[in-house]
Design a protein around this motif. Structure first.
Motif, PDB file in Angstrom:
ATOM      1  N   GLN A   1      -5.617 -13.850   6.893  1.00 17.25           N
ATOM      2  CA  GLN A   1      -5.285 -13.215   6.317  1.00 17.25           C
ATOM      3  C   GLN A   1      -4.692 -12.048   6.799  1.00 17.25           C
ATOM      4  O   GLN A   1      -3.368 -11.848   5.280  1.00 17.25           O
ATOM      5  N   GLN A   2      -3.448 -12.355   7.153  1.00 18.85           N
ATOM      6  CA  GLN A   2      -2.226 -11.638   7.285  1.00 18.85           C
ATOM      7  C   GLN A   2      -1.476 -12.811   6.386  1.00 18.85           C
ATOM      8  O   GLN A   2      -0.298 -11.913   5.822  1.00 18.85           O
ATOM      9  N   ARG A   3      -1.570 -13.636   6.128  1.00 17.04           N
ATOM     10  CA  ARG A   3      -0.986 -14.367   5.513  1.00 17.04           C
ATOM     11  C   ARG A   3      -0.309 -14.449   4.025  1.00 17.04           C
ATOM     12  O   ARG A   3      -0.226 -14.615   3.272  1.00 17.04           O
ATOM     13  N   TRP A   4      -2.259 -14.065   3.798  1.00 20.47           N
ATOM     14  CA  TRP A   4      -2.663 -13.648   2.579  1.00 20.47           C
ATOM     15  C   TRP A   4      -2.267 -12.746   2.180  1.00 20.47           C
ATOM     16  O   TRP A   4      -1.352 -12.179   0.876  1.00 20.47           O
ATOM     17  N   LYS A   5      -2.113 -11.735   3.037  1.00 21.62           N
ATOM     18  CA  LYS A   5      -1.167 -10.081   3.204  1.00 21.62           C
ATOM     19  C   LYS A   5       0.208 -10.655   2.129  1.00 21.62           C
ATOM     20  O   LYS A   5       0.907  -9.954   1.255  1.00 21.62           O
ATOM     21  N   ARG A   6       0.759 -11.571   3.557  1.00 17.41           N
ATOM     22  CA  ARG A   6       1.771 -11.224   2.964  1.00 17.41           C
ATOM     23  C   ARG A   6       2.634 -12.036   1.229  1.00 17.41           C
ATOM     24  O   ARG A   6       3.930 -11.945   0.994  1.00 17.41           O
ATOM     25  N   GLN A   7       1.622 -13.357   1.292  1.00 21.20           N
ATOM     26  CA  GLN A   7       1.968 -13.957  -0.118  1.00 21.20           C
ATOM     27  C   GLN A   7       1.471 -12.559  -1.053  1.00 21.20           C
ATOM     28  O   GLN A   7       3.104 -12.501  -2.186  1.00 21.20           O
ATOM     29  N   VAL A   8       0.693 -11.138  -1.047  1.00 23.41           N
ATOM     30  CA  VAL A   8       0.656 -10.722  -1.705  1.00 23.41           C
ATOM     31  C   VAL A   8       1.577  -9.489  -1.503  1.00 23.41           C
ATOM     32  O   VAL A   8       2.484  -9.482  -3.031  1.00 23.41           O
ATOM     33  N   GLN A   9       2.768  -9.306  -0.810  1.00 23.15           N
ATOM     34  CA  GLN A   9       3.766  -8.447  -0.884  1.00 23.15           C
ATOM     35  C   GLN A   9       4.566  -9.578  -1.333  1.00 23.15           C
ATOM     36  O   GLN A   9       5.701  -8.675  -2.010  1.00 23.15           O
ATOM     37  N   GLU A  10       5.107 -10.798  -1.296  1.00 25.02           N
ATOM     38  CA  GLU A  10       6.211 -11.381  -1.697  1.00 25.02           C
ATOM     39  C   GLU A  10       5.973 -11.170  -3.216  1.00 25.02           C
ATOM     40  O   GLU A  10       6.730 -11.092  -3.997  1.00 25.02           O
ATOM     41  N   GLN A  11       4.585 -11.579  -3.475  1.00 27.44           N
ATOM     42  CA  GLN A  11       4.946 -11.365  -5.048  1.00 27.44           C
ATOM     43  C   GLN A  11       4.935  -9.551  -5.597  1.00 27.44           C
ATOM     44  O   GLN A  11       5.111 -10.019  -6.775  1.00 27.44           O
ATOM     45  N   ARG A  12       3.923  -9.043  -5.268  1.00 33.74           N
ATOM     46  CA  ARG A  12       4.451  -7.374  -5.435  1.00 33.74           C
ATOM     47  C   ARG A  12       6.022  -7.710  -5.696  1.00 33.74           C
ATOM     48  O   ARG A  12       6.698  -6.390  -6.537  1.00 33.74           O
ATOM     49  N   LYS A  13       6.836  -7.980  -4.856  1.00 36.39           N
ATOM     50  CA  LYS A  13       8.029  -7.483  -4.865  1.00 36.39           C
ATOM     51  C   LYS A  13       8.939  -8.704  -5.881  1.00 36.39           C
ATOM     52  O   LYS A  13       9.718  -7.659  -6.552  1.00 36.39           O
ATOM     53  N   THR A  14       8.106  -9.455  -5.826  1.00 35.46           N
ATOM     54  CA  THR A  14       8.966 -10.436  -7.235  1.00 35.46           C
ATOM     55  C   THR A  14       8.243  -9.535  -8.858  1.00 35.46           C
ATOM     56  O   THR A  14       9.796  -9.528  -9.937  1.00 35.46           O
TER      57      THR A  14
END
Lengths: 159, 807, 807, 159
Positions: free
Chosen positions: D137-150
């Protein structure tokens, strides 16, 4: 301006009750191409007309008889003239050219086509129109001969 | 020497190689800012095609000794073009026109007309092919009917048009009318009886014999290239091969004329394949009107791709199918621009043909069908069975036909082409006449087989015993077979066997002969037989679990016409290995998306079965039989060999014949040309270093040397040839130097010796190369030509590599 | 040294270069007959995707130090793949499976399943995408109607299904029945009156607001990649770019859900583009089930190409059109095998969707039309006018939308994505409700506009004043306009302006948004307006010379629905620059070849006009706006630059960073990696000779060194790295040598410095290269990467080369 | 086995003489789907029936109300649960994790995704199932965060 003969409305009526199938054919405009206008005489009594007409299928068709005529005549004349020319080449040409000393060696030449066509180009660029036509014809004949050798004799291609 | 940056001084002196003698320091005129523009100088002069060397502009040549001689950049007959070079030439030409655009109004008009000439040429191709196809349809129809009789109203009418406005046609015999006289009627005066039958029989056979004799004689006398289907050759030509005259005026004329004769003679052949050849001839001839296409082999092939699409478009009335056929089956290089133009041309052609309206029913093909009966999911089983049949037939046909053709090629049979045609015609005609399904032309047969039986039909195939059902529904419901239908089935079986055998011996004879219609006829017969069998099964066994779900009594649940269509698609697919284009063609023939799934199922099954039984489709098999240099774009090369296993010279053989960039005399070069038969020579800095500079084609070298000896003073066999940018100042005692940098390809393709062959094959396919040099750590090692690759592939497939004949 | 033949001893000692010190003679184990099999060793080990380096098989690594480390051969996010390398990997994998095939039954099964996995995966893609598309259709229909009211029989029915079996529908209001309650009816109890209108208005706006808020929040919270149309990104991905997560599970889930919300909210957007993205997500996810596709980026892109076709196939119910769309618009690498599979997948998807039957009428799209009225040749003039309109609109739309998106990207507007969506929704809903043509969904509008007025229609568009004519002919004849039709025309004009403006600001918002439907709606409105105008003109001026030929009074000569269709095609063509696929899609929507010429004329005109006004279509413009590394396959590169003008390093800059094949220590390599940011390094024999040996990718080098330092004993920063085939026997005092030949590409692509850039661009496009080395006379000079080429092309087109952001 | 409600035969009859247009709707099988069976009561006298029926257009339609029901319910429940999860992440999660020291620094990390996912992979391979889920879940959240930033903040893509 369609010729009168070039349109038709063809209604095919299948067997119905004891009436056998029938084909009706009339020269009418596209607008009038339906069972009511074309099927005459109507083979069924009045109250049956609609049912009978539902079964019939009417098709409006056009053609151009002139196109057909012209095409066939052109075709026949082209084939005819080619046949005559073929006979000429087969029968008359060898007689005329029997003593011509310059066609024979060229046919046995095994050089590449290019060099020959160059030489030919120079030869074809003769003085009179007749000589040029002559040259072009010679060149063409040689090409056909080459093709014939490739396809018919050596079976190198198209077999 | 740590700096690898480009330096043009270094090019002439120090950069050669470190071991080389650096004695002669040369006077260089090039500066750093003007790199040598090879491309400009090669293509600045639009060289006309083939052997015009003796002709133009001799005084101009004296001023510009760097200008390549005319003839440089052209190809010999039976050679493969270099796509990259051709495309470069075209881009240069295009650039030149664009750069001149703003100079004058005239130049502007030229640039505009140049931009639109692509569209114009495909428009003309469409118009011309459409018109020719219409003429062929009309003539073939008429001639086919001529075997039966003649129209008294006007001899140019065929039977249908003779009875066009007659009111005396009957429901049973729709095309019979008093105006049309059969030969028996004309000769004996009676239409029935054994004597009339015999007269009709004899006249049928003799007309057939006459037509086929005329066809083969015309082909033999005027255009031997007009025989056969033409699709294998066109595939090869589109892949870059050159066969001069194959798409010429005479071929077009003779192919058009003899195609009509061959089709009318009743032989088991079709006009669809030859129509592609005819359209390509049109394309090639029209290309001569436009400089852009006349002078460039690659551009011309774009037009030919479009023309192939046009051919199928008019043959089947299927413009989209035609484009996909060209894309899937024929073309080699098919950029998007060609896609658009092909589509446009195919539409124009279809439109032209429709406006000619050769069949008088606004349809482009005789066997257009229009039915919309639904099909049940369970019917996929018979459809797949048809697919299997099609696949087996396709593979068997290919093998049998290739064996027959090989026999024709190698044995004495090949010495009597005319006799062969006559014998086959006699056999065909004699066997065909008694059976009504083989007596009619194949297209008509297919049309009848495709048709669903409706109340309006009077075909023998629709003669069911007792017709019941709602008189208001147009279609007939399922029904038991009558005696006459059973007889028709037997006749169909005989027709199937007849067609199967005759097609094998007919395809490849020395008359124009297409394969589509016979294959479709075989499939349609098989499909119709299966369809009628299914129908009877459903009628008699409608309480089976299988049928109960969808086939209640009194309902119309099986459409034999659909089976015929699926069968035709399967057989055509098995023979040619088309899939998508086939389905799209059939889809356009029916105009309904309903049947796309059955067609797809049959086509896919057929292709898989056929591929399992024999690797190649009929066209590939003929290409291989004739040894054309065709690098198949479909298959994958999957062997683990490296470039160094394929390159010439092999290990242990004498080294590659190379030229050096300076120090070679004209005499040396001529000796090299005389002693070898390679089609090109790499140019290296020095034999010791083997560092590659460029590549010179043999033909260009010969032409340039000859040209220089003719035009340039002081060039003798002791003249030095320079491929460098700068020549030394000529000392008075030597003969004049010969600068040939202009004809050298400065950017030859190279791969390393350790490159896997699959990559090399990919490069050759995708870029359309003719040769590629092999290096090892920057040193020239060998060369790989297209022929080497083809030979290698043949070897890997356990075939004889020596069947690859051409370069 | 006159013999250039390959010699493996020479490789290690003498062949290096003549100036090099030839002191160290090495012990070579390779013989002549076993050339080094680079490919095998690279791809023999199926490396799982991305960053799994720490995981598997450590003890095995110790035994095989030559085996490349796991992770070698994978790519980083936002990088471009090397097609050649990927295809090689796949061929090796395939070869290995085939060679093992005969060993055991298990291996045989594996080989069979491997061979069919391609078909299986596209079958699954078709099934899954078809099912998802059906679900989206059903949900979107229901939600759209939820803005109006609710069904009391079951809340899950939309208005049409609510009244499915009701007998209380009337001829005028076909979908009204007592079971369906509008919100006003539920709240106020009355269906008419100003109060009910206001309640309906408010509920319409608030539902729209709720839907769009939910959509944008879900996108923002779970899958930001789910926004937009997705086609520009998919084009880039198919050309070889990697965007991790863009086709992932969450993107699929969120895109599917929010697409329904966005469409239902009444915004001016369509579901067609996003459906392509959804299908591609399905493709990517299903690829993970098959080793063949999971481990190979190039093979996966084949499936994605098929998936794109599937997307359009379900969006428009047009399988052939979908395949052509994928071929013409989206795909980069489209071999024939992919063509077949795409077609198969598209068919399966269409079949699945039809069996779900979301609209209850056996059609796959709402705006399927079926009319067969003929058209006159003169009508091509208005059709071409529509084409011009479509072209102008397409170019204008592209510019306006790009300007707006640039504004969103750079100004403060971009900081409030959620607010932007809400504001646009409110404006759309408030403006749309009063006008019946904008209140209905765009698909319904298009459907109504496409429909020809028949006697059965009750649409306002068919409300002519006095209907005359034969009651037995189905179609209506030409007729004067009534008051109500005039009013409808005014409303249509307003709807046109509304759609044009709202589409510009809507496309590119942070919700899933397609462009096809709004463009088609604009075109259909314009076309219908023109069609009605023509109809009235023909009615009132039927004695004009123009009309007299074909439009007699009382005849039906103009079909406004056809004009709407042509207009829709023209506008869609202008925006997306599709031609063939567009015509085929429209052809499949109508199912008749009759209209292919008008459609083609309009599509072609539209493309030409739009191209004249602005070079790029909307997708290319978005690709450029975002700076994706997309090498357009359509346009020709026509500038006269050479490879040396583009390569890095430029003249005067420091030389290329290279590695030598021996003599580099791990420390040197690490320093090189740290000091540069290049994505790869050429390997040369020696810096002096600059003779190229191979090419090493930065990522592979880093991973291998790290891996060796972890796993292999004695590897420190003084260890020598060897790229040669044979390493010297390690002397005991040194640290262990590191053999890295396995990660080196032994066949890097090279061109000479004088190669024209158009050839280089061609090579990059056709072979899908990532980089290419530049040599001069066998010496390494520089490197050209895809990014360099894109920058150069931007520069040549007078654009800012720094907009190319990614590698 | 179609439910009784899921088939209909719908006949649309346009205005005819002085009869206004009408729509008829009946549950009949496909075979019986024609004007004569569906239009009841017939609004015209016997001899006009055929003419009237010719004008009417009858269409047989099928649907699956179960598919519709299931689709809509699944759709609503998925959206609902996602909304709940979103609310959870938005409101409850920060409260729980406020004192968790190890998520914060990771979010500011600007390293490449790969290295992180490796580290994460190691972390995610924890002991219990719960920890693994937590890690994923943490990993996924970070990916989403990364996407959101992009996508949302930097506008690097998809704008």
């Amino acid at each position: 301006t369609k010729s009168f003969e070039d349109v038709r409305c063809k209604c095919i009526c299948p067997p119905y009750r004891n009436i056998s199938g029938h084909i009706y054919n009339r020269n009418v405009s596209q607008k009038d191409c339906n069972c009511l206008h074309v099927v005459e005489p109507m083979p069924v009594p009045g109250h049956d007309v609609e049912a009978y007409c539902l079964l019939c299928e009417c098709k409006y068709e056009e053609r151009s008889s002139n196109t057909i005529k012209v095409t066939i005549i052109i075709y026949l004349s082209v084939v005819g003239s080619l046949l005559l020319y073929m006979l000429f080449l087969l029968l008359v040409d060898p007689l005329i050219r029997k003593h011509d000393p310059y066609t024979q060696p060229l046919q046995n030449e095994e050089d590449t086509e290019d060099v020959r066509s160059q030489a030919e180009g120079a030869a074809g660029r003769g003085n009179t129109v007749l000589e040029r036509v002559e040259g072009a014809q010679q060149r063409w004949k040689r090409q056909v001969q080459e093709q014939r050798k490739t396809v018919f004799d050596r079976h190198k291609m198209l077999s | 020497m740590n700096n690898p940056g480009y330096c043009s001084e270094a090019d002439c002196s120090t950069a050669t190689d470190t071991v080389e003698i650096t004695g002669v320091t040369l006077d260089c005129s090039g500066t750093e800012d003007s790199p040598p523009m090879r491309l400009e100088s090669i293509a600045g002069h639009d060289t006309p095609e083939g052997g015009m060397m003796a002709a133009n502009g001799a005084p101009k040549m004296m001023d510009l000794p760097d200008e390549p001689a005319p003839g440089v950049g052209t190809y010999e007959d039976f050679n493969t073009i270099d796509w990259v070079r051709e495309k470069c030439k075209d881009r240069d030409r295009h650039r030149e026109i664009t750069s001149r655009k703003k100079e004058s109004i005239c130049a502007w008009i030229i640039s505009i007309s140049d931009a639109f000439s692509g569209w114009l040429v495909v428009l003309l191709v469409g118009l011309m092919s459409g018109a020719l196809a219409g003429a062929i349809d009309i003539s073939a129809h008429w001639m086919t009917d001529l075997k039966d009789g003649v129209c008294l109203d006007g001899f140019w009418f065929n039977q249908e048009h003779c009875c066009w406005s007659s009111n005396e046609t009957t429901f049973q015999e729709r095309d019979r009318c008093p105006q049309w006289k059969s030969w028996a009627e004309l000769i004996t005066g009676s239409t029935s009886g054994p004597f009339a039958y015999i007269v009709n029989y004899l006249s049928y056979v003799s007309w057939a014999l006459l037509f086929s004799f005329l066809a083969v004689s015309l082909v033999r006398a005027f255009a031997p290239y007009a025989c056969g289907s033409g699709i294998p050759e066109i595939k090869t030509i589109l892949s870059g091969f050159i066969i001069r005259g194959y798409l010429g005026k005479w071929t077009l004329l003779i192919k058009t004329l003899t195609l009509v004769l061959a089709v009318s003679s009743g032989l088991s052949l079709g006009k669809e394949g030859p129509l592609v050849h005819v359209a390509c001839c049109c394309g090639n001839i029209l290309c001569h009107l436009f400089t852009k296409y006349r002078t460039n082999e690659a551009k011309r092939r774009e037009v030919l791709s479009a023309a192939a699409a046009v051919g199928v478009s008019v043959a089947f009335g299927a413009p989209i199918g035609g484009v996909l056929f060209s894309l899937e089956e024929v073309s080699y290089y098919f950029p998007l621009k060609t896609l658009w133009r092909s589509f446009f041309a195919a539409l124009v052609a279809a439109f032209t043909l429709r406006s000619i309206n050769p069949f008088g029913n606004s349809r482009l093909v005789l066997f257009y069908v229009e039915f919309h009966s639904p099909w049940h999911l369970l019917e996929l089983v018979p459809f797949i069975l048809l697919g299997i049949f099609g696949g087996i037939w396709g593979a068997l046909f290919t093998r049998a036909n290739i064996a027959w053709c090989r026999c024709r090629k190698t044995t004495r049979l090949g010495h009597y082409p005319v006799l062969e045609v006559l014998v086959v015609t006699v056999v065909t005609a004699v066997l065909a006449f008694p059976n009504p399904f083989t007596r009619m032309s194949s297209s008509e047969l297919i049309s009848e087989l495709f048709n669903d039986c409706s109340r309006l039909d009077s075909s023998k195939l629709c003669d069911f015993s007792n017709v019941t059902g709602d008189p208001f529904s147009g279609a007939l419901v399922d029904r038991p077979a009558s005696k006459s239908l059973t007889l028709a089935m037997v006749e169909l079986c005989l027709a199937l066997i007849f067609k199967m055998i005759m097609t094998v011996v007919t395809f490849g004879m020395k008359v124009p002969s297409g394969l589509f219609i016979p294959s479709m006829a075989v499939g349609a017969i098989a499909g119709r037989l299966l369809g009628v069998a299914m129908e009877q099964l459903a009628y008699y066994q409608h309480d089976w679990v299988l049928f109960s779900g969808w086939c209640s009594p009194g309902a119309n649940c099986i459409t034999p016409g659909l089976y015929a269509m699926v069968g035709a698609a399967a057989c055509l697919g098995g023979v040619t290995r088309m899939t998508v284009s086939l389905v799209v063609i059939m889809f356009e023939l029916t105009g309904g998306l309903e049947y796309i799934v059955p067609l797809m199922a049959a086509a896919m099954t057929s292709k898989w079965v056929a591929d399992a039984l024999g690797r190649e489709g009929i066209y590939e098999a003929h290409i291989r039989l004739n040894g054309y240099p065709f690098l198949e774009a479909k298959g994958e090369f999957s062997h683990k060999t490296l470039a160094m296993d394929v390159m010439q010279p092999r290990r242990g053989y004498p080294p590659l014949s190379v030229l050096t960039q300076s120090g070679v005399t004209v005499g040396d070069a001529q000796a090299l040309i005389a002693n070898t038969s390679y089609s090109g020579f790499p140019v290296v800095i020095s034999p010791e270093s083997q560092r590659l500079v460029g590549f010179v084609l043999r033909r260009d070298l010969i032409i340039s040397i000859e040209n220089a000896q003719k035009r340039q003073e002081g060039v003798g066999s002791t003249s030095q040839i320079f491929f460098t940018e700068c020549t030394p100042p000529p000392s008075p005692d030597e003969s004049a130097p010969l600068k040939l940098r202009g004809i050298m390809d400065l950017s030859p393709f190279t791969v390393t010796d350790l490159t896997a062959m699959d990559i090399v094959v990919d490069i050759f396919r995708k870029l359309g190369l003719r040769q590629c040099l092999v290096t090892h750590n920057g040193r020239l090692l060998g060369i790989i030509t297209k022929k080497d690759i083809l030979k290698h592939m043949a070897q890997m497939a356990n075939q004889d590599p020596d069947t690859i004949l051409f370069n």
